[in-house]
Motif scaffolding. Sequence first.
Motif, PDB file in Angstrom:
ATOM      1  N   LEU A 152       1.185  -1.019   0.302  1.00  0.00           N
ATOM      2  CA  LEU A 152       0.223  -0.074  -0.314  1.00  0.00           C
ATOM      3  C   LEU A 152       0.637   1.191   0.027  1.00  0.00           C
ATOM      4  O   LEU A 152       1.929   0.948   0.540  1.00  0.00           O
ATOM      5  CB  LEU A 152      -0.615  -0.223   1.307  1.00  0.00           C
ATOM      6  N   ILE A 172      -5.651  -3.767  -9.273  1.00  0.00           N
ATOM      7  CA  ILE A 172      -5.342  -4.422  -7.718  1.00  0.00           C
ATOM      8  C   ILE A 172      -5.200  -5.871  -8.537  1.00  0.00           C
ATOM      9  O   ILE A 172      -5.355  -6.097  -8.956  1.00  0.00           O
ATOM     10  CB  ILE A 172      -6.155  -4.599  -6.602  1.00  0.00           C
ATOM     11  N   THR A 215      -1.571  -2.353  -5.298  1.00  0.00           N
ATOM     12  CA  THR A 215      -2.416  -1.760  -5.539  1.00  0.00           C
ATOM     13  C   THR A 215      -2.175  -0.597  -6.353  1.00  0.00           C
ATOM     14  O   THR A 215      -0.826  -0.317  -5.387  1.00  0.00           O
ATOM     15  CB  THR A 215      -3.121  -1.401  -4.076  1.00  0.00           C
ATOM     16  N   ILE A 265      -2.821   4.739  -3.524  1.00  0.00           N
ATOM     17  CA  ILE A 265      -4.023   4.490  -2.703  1.00  0.00           C
ATOM     18  C   ILE A 265      -4.899   6.127  -2.377  1.00  0.00           C
ATOM     19  O   ILE A 265      -6.119   6.276  -2.753  1.00  0.00           O
ATOM     20  CB  ILE A 265      -3.575   4.736  -1.078  1.00  0.00           C
ATOM     21  N   SER A 276      -8.006   5.859  -5.145  1.00  0.00           N
ATOM     22  CA  SER A 276      -8.710   4.194  -4.951  1.00  0.00           C
ATOM     23  C   SER A 276      -8.879   3.537  -3.532  1.00  0.00           C
ATOM     24  O   SER A 276      -8.248   2.839  -3.587  1.00  0.00           O
ATOM     25  CB  SER A 276      -7.265   3.541  -5.726  1.00  0.00           C
ATOM     26  N   THR A 277      -9.309   4.913  -2.606  1.00  0.00           N
ATOM     27  CA  THR A 277      -9.086   4.261  -1.360  1.00  0.00           C
ATOM     28  C   THR A 277     -10.376   3.599  -1.101  1.00  0.00           C
ATOM     29  O   THR A 277     -10.150   2.815  -0.417  1.00  0.00           O
ATOM     30  CB  THR A 277      -9.749   5.757  -0.151  1.00  0.00           C
ATOM     31  N   ILE A 331      -9.487  -0.060  -2.063  1.00  0.00           N
ATOM     32  CA  ILE A 331      -7.840  -0.752  -1.661  1.00  0.00           C
ATOM     33  C   ILE A 331      -8.813  -1.041  -0.158  1.00  0.00           C
ATOM     34  O   ILE A 331      -8.836  -2.060   1.074  1.00  0.00           O
ATOM     35  CB  ILE A 331      -7.668   0.130  -1.267  1.00  0.00           C
ATOM     36  N   CYS A 335      -8.784  -4.639   2.146  1.00  0.00           N
ATOM     37  CA  CYS A 335      -8.443  -5.066   3.336  1.00  0.00           C
ATOM     38  C   CYS A 335      -9.750  -5.651   4.346  1.00  0.00           C
ATOM     39  O   CYS A 335      -9.640  -6.626   4.809  1.00  0.00           O
ATOM     40  CB  CYS A 335      -8.441  -3.436   4.065  1.00  0.00           C
TER      41      CYS A 335
END
Length: 442
Positions: free
Chosen positions: A16, A49, A66, A69, A72-73, A76, A80
């Motif tokens: 990440l 991803i 990935t 971030i 693309s929060t 991702i 998780c």
Amino acid sequence: MDTGPSSCPDLTIVLLGHTGVGKSASGNTILGRPGFVSKRSFKSVTTQISTQSGPVLGKQISVIDTPGIIGSTREIQTLCKDLLKFPGPRLFLVVIKADRFTDDHERALDAALRAIGDCELSNCYLLFTGGDDLDKTSLDEYVNEDPGSCLKKLVDKFEGRYHLFNNKNGTQEQVRELLEKSGHLRNSDLGRERRERRERRVVLLGLPGSGKSSSGSTILGSEWFESVAGFNAGTTETASKSARVEGFWVQVVDTPGFTGQVLAPRKLFEEIMKAVVEASPGPHAFLIVVRFDRISEADIKLFKMLPKLFTGEASKYMMVLFTHGDALRGRSMDGLIRSNQHVSALVSRCGGRFCVFDNTKKGNRVQVRDLLDKIDQMVEANGGEHYTSDVFKEAHGLGDQIAMRWRQIGEWFRRKLRNLDRRRDGYTPLNQPDTTELYKMD
């Protein structure tokens, strides 16, 4: 992407961080192969991803790369959360560059920590990239340089869980250290991996300035051996270093250069014999290192001396390693070998085996893979055996080994050495022509 229990990896690693910090390159370092696209670019190279899996240090590891971030929060965060639904060990690596920490990087790290969640923080490590840019500064020195910095506060949040990767020319030893440090590689795993690993023991021979030490560093993937340029350059003592390289556990033994101007001849011979002992139970390959663009009279005398030093079937374990490959400039190495009768005779004595190195490009692992492939072919041709001299089978101490070897070499070598040993420590000024007496044959 399959993150379900059917995958059943021994460990899942998630990378990440911000765009351009080296996530994909770190994934390739972990896997030991180019599984992810990694290159310099003004925009994000990783746009979705992706997962790559493979054997790493005796474990089946799945690596998830990935995109940056920021932007693309949500995607991702979903990743998780999905990972938490399935059993199995996992390790989150929040990646930052050691030489650059901006406000954007700080925001990306905060977003990564929110995606992971507090309950998984103990399974999270801060992974610094750009270890090649730190020069001789240790990671601890870099982190603690400014106790009040944002970087130091961030590191404190990880409670010492941080690590450094050199994705440019580092070895897989840095991966082993990360897995050990994070508790994902135990002694029992190491024991299994040692039993299963393929070993290659290599001894480097050649004149001072031929590129032995640089070649040893190129093979191991880092500056393991000191290489000094100049008229007085030359390794004066046998040195041995080991690292995991291209699926092999490789031991490289560097020897002093063949010259009476750096070491007394008797001491030189002692160091060469010590190299064979250092590579116990025996070397898989002797690499005769030759600077292809500068074949001197001393090189020719060395070529003639080698059969005297290594009798019996030693030639079956020998290969020529030509250095300064950057000077080839498109020319054929085969043609250059045929154009010099002494070089051609040396390569023929080594069964036609040779390799070319450009030591200015230590990150070029293609040349290292080519060398190890050729050594592998040589070992296979030798029935999977390493070199073993009868001299070393019955000897109990180095002194006995040297004495027995002296008797094998014969009167010609002892007579020349008696003349040279009368001089101070075997050294004579450069303007005296008999400094090459060691190499003369009857």
